[in-house]
Scaffold this motif. Structure first.
Motif, mmCIF file in Angstrom:
data_model
loop_
_atom_site.group_PDB
_atom_site.id
_atom_site.type_symbol
_atom_site.label_atom_id
_atom_site.label_comp_id
_atom_site.label_asym_id
_atom_site.label_seq_id
_atom_site.Cartn_x
_atom_site.Cartn_y
_atom_site.Cartn_z
ATOM 1 N N ILE A 21 0.934 -1.114 -0.070
ATOM 2 C CA ILE A 21 0.159 -0.114 -0.003
ATOM 3 C C ILE A 21 0.927 1.295 -0.187
ATOM 4 O O ILE A 21 0.368 2.173 -0.645
ATOM 5 N N ILE A 38 -6.293 6.571 2.427
ATOM 6 C CA ILE A 38 -6.040 5.265 3.171
ATOM 7 C C ILE A 38 -6.914 5.338 4.245
ATOM 8 O O ILE A 38 -7.147 6.023 5.138
ATOM 9 N N LEU A 98 -7.554 3.769 -0.982
ATOM 10 C CA LEU A 98 -6.923 2.191 -0.552
ATOM 11 C C LEU A 98 -7.313 2.063 0.803
ATOM 12 O O LEU A 98 -6.992 2.582 1.541
ATOM 13 N N GLU A 100 -7.060 -0.926 3.749
ATOM 14 C CA GLU A 100 -6.359 -2.168 4.142
ATOM 15 C C GLU A 100 -7.249 -2.883 5.267
ATOM 16 O O GLU A 100 -7.532 -2.375 6.257
ATOM 17 N N ILE A 160 -5.521 -1.795 -10.510
ATOM 18 C CA ILE A 160 -6.343 -0.830 -9.591
ATOM 19 C C ILE A 160 -7.169 -0.052 -10.765
ATOM 20 O O ILE A 160 -8.278 0.115 -10.719
#
Length: 167
Positions: A21, A38, A98, A100, A160
């Motif tokens: 990432i 993120i 993004l 996680e 992506i």
């Protein structure tokens, strides 16, 4: 307004998710001129962002929603769980989100593994990012799962751009 896209990364601890990432985020920002947001899931509530005794800790400790602002940054401390759409509203301005973890979110997902693949992740993956420590032929991958090189951030970014969900 530009279209905003989101992608999720999943995998066991120490699989290389955070490293991937970081590489992807830096390249998106510095080479593709993208605004990146993120979200990291902390399922065991282990992350620590604030230091006991400091004002921001004292404010946050009241249970209030707290924003700390300075000339160079704004930090948001929330005392409640936020759903994805609420977090997207908080971020407001980004091109690529993004995420996680949070494997139940309805986002395209790259599963990251080193040394071995946990087949429990098969239902949650659209792509698999692995390195040379894994022999892909030892696994019966679900149909349609793309295999990416964990160490090739450019190829991951290409994937992506093709597969991320517009949010």
């Amino acid at each position: 307004m530009n279209k905003r896209i989101a992608i999720a990364f999943t995998g066991p601890s120490n699989s290389g998710k955070t490293t991937l990432i970081l590489k992807v985020a830096r390249k998106l920002i510095h080479e593709h001129n993208k605004e990146v947001a993120i979200i990291k899931h902390d399922p065991k509530d282990k992350a620590r962002f604030d230091v006991e005794g400091k004002d921001s800790y004292k404010f946050s400790d009241t249970g209030a929603e707290v924003i700390v602002t300075s000339p160079s940054r704004t930090t948001y401390f929330s005392q409640r769980h936020n759903e994805l759409d609420e977090m997207i509203r908080i971020f407001d301005k980004f091109d690529v989100l993004l995420v996680e973890g949070l494997k139940n979110l309805p986002l395209p997902r790259i599963s990251v593994f080193r040394n071995m693949i946990d087949e429990d992740y098969f239902n949650y993956m659209n792509a698999l990012a692995i390195d040379g420590s894994i022999d892909i032929n030892e696994y019966n991958l679900p149909n349609g799962v793309d295999v990416l090189d964990l160490n090739d951030a450019d190829k991951v970014i290409e994937w992506i751009f093709k597969n991320a969900k517009e949010v």
